[in-house]
Design a protein around this motif. Structure first.
Motif, PDB file in Angstrom:
ATOM      1  N   LYS A 151       0.830  -1.216   0.000  1.00 30.64           N
ATOM      2  CA  LYS A 151       0.000   0.000   0.000  1.00 30.64           C
ATOM      3  C   LYS A 151       0.856   1.254   0.000  1.00 30.64           C
ATOM      4  N   SER A 152       1.858   1.265   0.904  1.00 30.83           N
ATOM      5  CA  SER A 152       2.548   2.535   1.122  1.00 30.83           C
ATOM      6  C   SER A 152       3.507   2.894  -0.013  1.00 30.83           C
ATOM      7  N   PRO A 154       1.454   4.753  -5.679  1.00 29.18           N
ATOM      8  CA  PRO A 154       2.177   4.450  -6.914  1.00 29.18           C
ATOM      9  C   PRO A 154       3.644   4.899  -6.814  1.00 29.18           C
ATOM     10  N   GLU A 170      -6.619  -3.419  -4.012  1.00 31.95           N
ATOM     11  CA  GLU A 170      -6.259  -2.106  -3.480  1.00 31.95           C
ATOM     12  C   GLU A 170      -4.997  -1.570  -4.186  1.00 31.95           C
ATOM     13  N   ALA A 171      -4.046  -2.448  -4.447  1.00 33.06           N
ATOM     14  CA  ALA A 171      -2.809  -2.013  -5.125  1.00 33.06           C
ATOM     15  C   ALA A 171      -3.127  -1.497  -6.531  1.00 33.06           C
ATOM     16  N   ARG A 212      -5.885  -0.258  -7.513  1.00 25.02           N
ATOM     17  CA  ARG A 212      -6.588   1.026  -7.374  1.00 25.02           C
ATOM     18  C   ARG A 212      -5.564   2.165  -7.247  1.00 25.02           C
ATOM     19  N   ARG A 213      -4.470   1.908  -6.535  1.00 28.48           N
ATOM     20  CA  ARG A 213      -3.455   2.949  -6.346  1.00 28.48           C
ATOM     21  C   ARG A 213      -2.571   3.118  -7.570  1.00 28.48           C
ATOM     22  N   PHE A 214      -2.297   2.025  -8.259  1.00 29.25           N
ATOM     23  CA  PHE A 214      -1.336   2.070  -9.390  1.00 29.25           C
ATOM     24  C   PHE A 214      -1.842   1.103 -10.458  1.00 29.25           C
ATOM     25  N   GLU A 215      -2.750   1.605 -11.280  1.00 28.64           N
ATOM     26  CA  GLU A 215      -3.467   0.664 -12.155  1.00 28.64           C
ATOM     27  C   GLU A 215      -2.666   0.240 -13.378  1.00 28.64           C
TER      28      GLU A 215
END
Ligand SMILES: C[S@@+](CC[C@H](N)C(=O)[O-])C[C@H]1O[C@@H](n2cnc3c(N)ncnc32)[C@H](O)[C@@H]1O
Length: 288
Positions: free
Chosen positions: A157-158, A161, A190-191, A193-196
């Motif tokens: 998560k952290s 991207p 979730e990953a 969503r952050r960095f598609e």
């Protein structure tokens, strides 16, 4: 945290995972713009095969030992070409070993480091304190590598991207907990969503095929991006408590990876197979 990768270094599962990893990194290098590789469950990066735990289990003999070294038969030319980046770095790591022996096997952090270019970045994360110390020693004074000691799911998560907006994320958990496939599916969602646009390479064990079929369905339902699965079965999964094979989910696979795996995977299944039912599988879980 009981899992220690050193017992399994260089085994069939490492070979399948690292072949896909190396091919994917080679694709990223086709564009000049820098990229970042994030390895969420990194291990120690380099393993001795000629003494200690790996020597005692000998798992590498039915893994990398079937592809490389004095006892391995030559590879057919198309397979050898595609595996060259991976096998060349294993050769370099063993350059001083006598008579084509394999005494050292590189883990995913070192494979990534050897294949990336000046200007690319590598982040390696390992929760086990002793392993993290070894990893930090391996990459001491290397400005292109950052070593972290977070929980892998938090790291995922952290760190996304990445600032380069180009990257490969390797997710290779130990699967010690019974719900790890569910956790993986949620973390991946979730990953993405952050960095598609990132390329995700996710390793999973195949014991019970029914559980894997459920995992595939869950990924297909939750993943909005293209998604390829590549599997090698050692044998028919008659005993669901055994490690009968392994697979990788590749999200946003690079162009041509599928075609390359069509050549490589059947050969890996033939070489690494341990009985009736040894085979490979390559399928799109999500295709746009
Ligand atoms: C399968 S091994 C990694 C092998 C490595 N990726 C390679 O291919 O060479 C999994 C690693 O995850 C580490 N680990 C276990 N739980 C973790 C967690 N929650 N977060 C990060 N690392 C973890 C283990 O100590 C182990 O080194």
């Amino acid at each position: 945290m009981n899992y220690r990768h050193v017992y399994h270094a260089g085994n069939f599962a490492d070979v399948v995972k690292h072949v896909v990893l190396a091919l994917t990194i080679e694709h990223l290098k086709l564009k000049d713009t820098p990229f970042r590789i994030i390895d969420t469950h990194a291990g120690v990066g380099l393993y001795a095969l000629n003494h200690g735990p790996a020597e005692r289990t000998g798992e590498w003999r039915t893994g990398i030992g079937r592809l490389f070294g004095a006892e391995a038969a030559p590879l057919p030319a198309p397979v050898a070409d595609l595996l060259a980046p991976y096998l060349d770095l294993i050769a370099a790591e063993n350059a001083d070993a006598p008579d084509g022996q394999i005494t050292r096997y590189p883990g995913s952090p070192l494979i990534a480091r050897r294949l990336m270019r000046r200007g690319d970045q590598l982040v390696v994360n390992e929760l086990h304190a002793d392993d993290r110390v070894r990893l930090a020693e391996l990459f001491a004074r290397d400005g292109q590598v950052k070593v972290l000691g977070l929980d892998g799911w938090i790291a995922l998560k952290s760190l996304l991207p990445p600032k380069e907006r180009r990257g490969l994320i390797l997710i290779d958990p130990p699967f010690e907990e019974h719900n790890e496939l569910i956790r993986l599916t949620e973390a991946l969602k979730e990953a993405i969503r952050r960095f598609e646009t990132g390329t995700y390479v996710i390793w999973y064990p195949i014991k019970d095929e029914k559980i894997i079929a459920r995992f595939h369905r869950a990924i297909a339902e939750s993943c909005a991006r293209e998604c390829l699965i590549a599997e090698v079965m050692l044998r028919t999964a008659r005993h669901p408590e055994k490690l009968n094979g392994c697979g990788l989910v590749v999200v946003n696979p690079p162009w041509k990876l599928e075609a390359q795996l069509r050549v490589v995977l059947p050969h890996l299944a033939e070489r690494l197979g341990q009985g009736e039912g040894a085979q490979s599988r390559l399928e799109w879980l999500v295709r746009h």
